[in-house]
Scaffold this motif. Structure first.
Motif, PDB file in Angstrom:
ATOM      1  N   VAL A  19      -6.794   6.620  -4.629  1.00  0.00           N
ATOM      2  CA  VAL A  19      -6.487   5.588  -5.422  1.00  0.00           C
ATOM      3  C   VAL A  19      -5.702   4.339  -4.887  1.00  0.00           C
ATOM      4  CG1 VAL A  19      -4.771   5.085  -7.452  1.00  0.00           C
ATOM      5  CG2 VAL A  19      -5.762   7.395  -7.137  1.00  0.00           C
ATOM      6  N   THR A  20      -5.121   4.361  -3.686  1.00  0.00           N
ATOM      7  CA  THR A  20      -4.639   3.406  -2.796  1.00  0.00           C
ATOM      8  C   THR A  20      -5.651   2.384  -2.346  1.00  0.00           C
ATOM      9  OG1 THR A  20      -2.609   4.542  -2.412  1.00  0.00           O
ATOM     10  CG2 THR A  20      -3.206   2.430  -1.109  1.00  0.00           C
ATOM     11  N   SER A  51      -8.146  -0.648   4.615  1.00  0.00           N
ATOM     12  CA  SER A  51      -7.868   0.486   3.699  1.00  0.00           C
ATOM     13  C   SER A  51      -7.157   1.574   4.218  1.00  0.00           C
ATOM     14  CB  SER A  51      -9.283   0.835   3.460  1.00  0.00           C
ATOM     15  OG  SER A  51      -9.827   1.842   4.290  1.00  0.00           O
ATOM     16  N   GLN A  52      -6.464   2.155   3.410  1.00  0.00           N
ATOM     17  CA  GLN A  52      -5.634   3.308   3.894  1.00  0.00           C
ATOM     18  C   GLN A  52      -6.536   4.496   4.209  1.00  0.00           C
ATOM     19  OE1 GLN A  52      -2.734   5.524   1.353  1.00  0.00           O
ATOM     20  NE2 GLN A  52      -1.639   4.000   2.149  1.00  0.00           N
ATOM     21  N   ALA A 111      -8.735  12.671   1.235  1.00  0.00           N
ATOM     22  CA  ALA A 111      -9.707  11.530   0.472  1.00  0.00           C
ATOM     23  C   ALA A 111     -10.974  11.736   0.713  1.00  0.00           C
ATOM     24  CB  ALA A 111      -9.040  10.353   1.547  1.00  0.00           C
ATOM     25  N   GLN A 112     -11.563  12.150   1.507  1.00  0.00           N
ATOM     26  CA  GLN A 112     -12.977  12.464   1.609  1.00  0.00           C
ATOM     27  C   GLN A 112     -13.188  13.322   0.358  1.00  0.00           C
ATOM     28  OE1 GLN A 112     -14.378  13.906   5.394  1.00  0.00           O
ATOM     29  NE2 GLN A 112     -13.978  11.870   6.184  1.00  0.00           N
ATOM     30  N   TYR A 113     -12.468  14.474   0.356  1.00  0.00           N
ATOM     31  CA  TYR A 113     -12.855  15.560  -0.796  1.00  0.00           C
ATOM     32  C   TYR A 113     -13.023  14.958  -2.300  1.00  0.00           C
ATOM     33  CZ  TYR A 113     -12.450  19.591  -4.262  1.00  0.00           C
ATOM     34  OH  TYR A 113     -12.615  20.296  -4.959  1.00  0.00           O
ATOM     35  N   GLN A 134       0.976  -1.228   0.144  1.00  0.00           N
ATOM     36  CA  GLN A 134       0.240   0.127   0.101  1.00  0.00           C
ATOM     37  C   GLN A 134       0.853   1.245   0.088  1.00  0.00           C
ATOM     38  OE1 GLN A 134      -2.560  -0.792   3.501  1.00  0.00           O
ATOM     39  NE2 GLN A 134      -4.233  -1.230   2.222  1.00  0.00           N
ATOM     40  N   VAL A 135       1.874   1.278   0.832  1.00  0.00           N
ATOM     41  CA  VAL A 135       2.895   2.362   0.853  1.00  0.00           C
ATOM     42  C   VAL A 135       3.475   2.544  -0.467  1.00  0.00           C
ATOM     43  CG1 VAL A 135       4.970   3.283   1.642  1.00  0.00           C
ATOM     44  CG2 VAL A 135       3.381   2.063   2.999  1.00  0.00           C
TER      45      VAL A 135
END
Length: 400
Positions: A195-196, A209-210, A236-238, A148-149
């Protein structure tokens, strides 16, 4: 922008903020040349005079090993984004030195008690430079976490290679306000988290999830931690509210919001309200503060230390504009924080919450809250002597 997990800290002007995309050592925006080694691949000079690095074929790993098929991950990220961009190098390195920040160098943070973010050396970490080189510290984490990183960093590579982000290299506090810096970094980091998450859903379905990870970091952290994690969490919310698919990511950076208010409230496009502040420095020396405007997000984080989550969010919503005026006397900073609100009710809520500042154990400053008019509240913060001298009047003149 911190690689996969928001712990890498990149120097930006006087403020150290979390970030996975750090200035390249040879880039004109770099404030700490030498923090990261020069690229080892051949360099060329563009017509504009910037130094760039020739891209390798695929992904080249240097300095150690990563328990991830990096070329497969790179191809998966390309497919998710619907883009075919040149390769990069991944350098395995201990990134502990980037997991620190001295928020005490920023007057608003020092005076309002925003503490340094915590260091967690056990977390896998990544960092991407503006020449699209990736640095990764696996830190002994399991392979899915490291993957994920790496995926997160490869999204940053795409942002650089595809020239998605028009402000890369220009987020120094010498150029933009703290509010705009946080807003713009939120969009970059939020895009990588978004995207991750899509990557994890398809290829790592058993992994947390990240976005869930960064939300926990924000909710459970200190004020300094929240400054770091907020960029990933609210960013991420945006992005999730703005686009429907990772292939649409470039649209996030077109006509992007410049305030954290507009990041926190997707779809809201209001510009900050008019707010002119005159200063009469009589007994204290005014300092030209680089923070200038702190914005809704940092207002929320500041209030949450002395109230609670819902009160802080409600008291910062309705933010219209603010100005931070910094004074210095005998080596100490004092601040007049002039805030403007959409409605009198919004100003009421903020003033009530702000009166709790300084009531927590270990408070580093004294505070006074003055209501100037229906929509304007001024918070004075610093020493007892400053609070006894400083005043605000009219629309708006600060005297100290």
């Amino acid at each position: 922008m911190n690689g996969g997990w928001p712990r890498v800290l990149a120097v930006c002007g006087l403020l150290v903020l979390a970030g996975c995309v750090a200035p390249a050592a040879d880039h004109p925006a770099a404030s700490n040349p030498g923090d990261i080694d020069q690229p080892t691949t051949p360099a060329t000079t563009t017509a504009a005079g910037d130094t760039t690095t020739d891209a390798p074929e695929g992904v080249v790993v240097e300095g150690g090993s990563v328990d991830v098929d990096v070329n497969r991950t790179y191809e998966r990220v390309q497919r998710l984004l619907g883009a075919d961009f040149p390769g990069t190098r991944v350098v395995v390195r201990n990134l502990t030195q980037y997991k620190s920040a001295d928020y005490g160098n920023v007057p608003f943070f020092r005076v309002f008690g925003i503490e340094n973010p915590a260091l967690d050396e056990s977390e896998p970490t990544g960092l991407t430079t503006l020449d699209a080189s990736v640095y990764v510290s696996p830190a002994g984490a399991d392979s899915s976490r490291v993957e994920q990183v790496v995926a997160h960093e490869f999204v940053h590579v795409a942002q650089v290679r595809e020239e998605m982000v028009p402000w890369f290299g220009g987020l120094s506090l010498e150029r933009v306000t703290l509010d705009e810096q946080l807003a713009r970094r939120s969009l970059v980091e939020g895009g990588a988290v978004y995207v991750t998450d899509a990557y994890s859903e398809e290829f790592l379905p058993e992994a947390e999830s990240q976005s869930a990870y960064v939300e926990a970091g924000y909710e459970n952290g200190s004020s300094g931690d929240r400054v770091v994690w907020s960029q990933y969490h609210f960013g991420a919310q945006y992005v999730n509210a703005t686009v429907d698919d990772p292939t649409d990511l470039p649209a996030v950076y077109e006509d992007a919001p410049e305030t954290t208010e507009n990041v926190l409230h997707p779809g809201k496009t209001d510009d900050p309200a008019a707010l002119d502040v005159d200063v009469s420095a009589e007994e204290y020396t005014r300092v030209d503060s680089l923070t200038v405007r702190v914005g809704e997000l940092l207002t929320r984080i500041t209030l949450r230390d002395v109230t609670n989550k819902s009160v802080a969010a409600n008291a910062s919503e309705g933010w219209a504009n603010d100005r931070v005026v910094v004074f210095r006397e005998s080596g100490a900073w004092d601040i007049a924080w002039v805030t403007r609100w959409d409605t009198p009710a919004d100003a009421d809520e903020f003033a009530a919450a702000a009166r709790e500042l300084g009531t927590e154990a270990g408070a580093v400053s004294e505070f006074r809250v003055d209501r100037l008019d229906d929509e304007t509240v001024v918070v004075f913060a610093g020493s007892d002597d400053f609070l006894g001298t400083a005043a605000a009047s009219g629309n708006v003149t600060v005297t100290a």
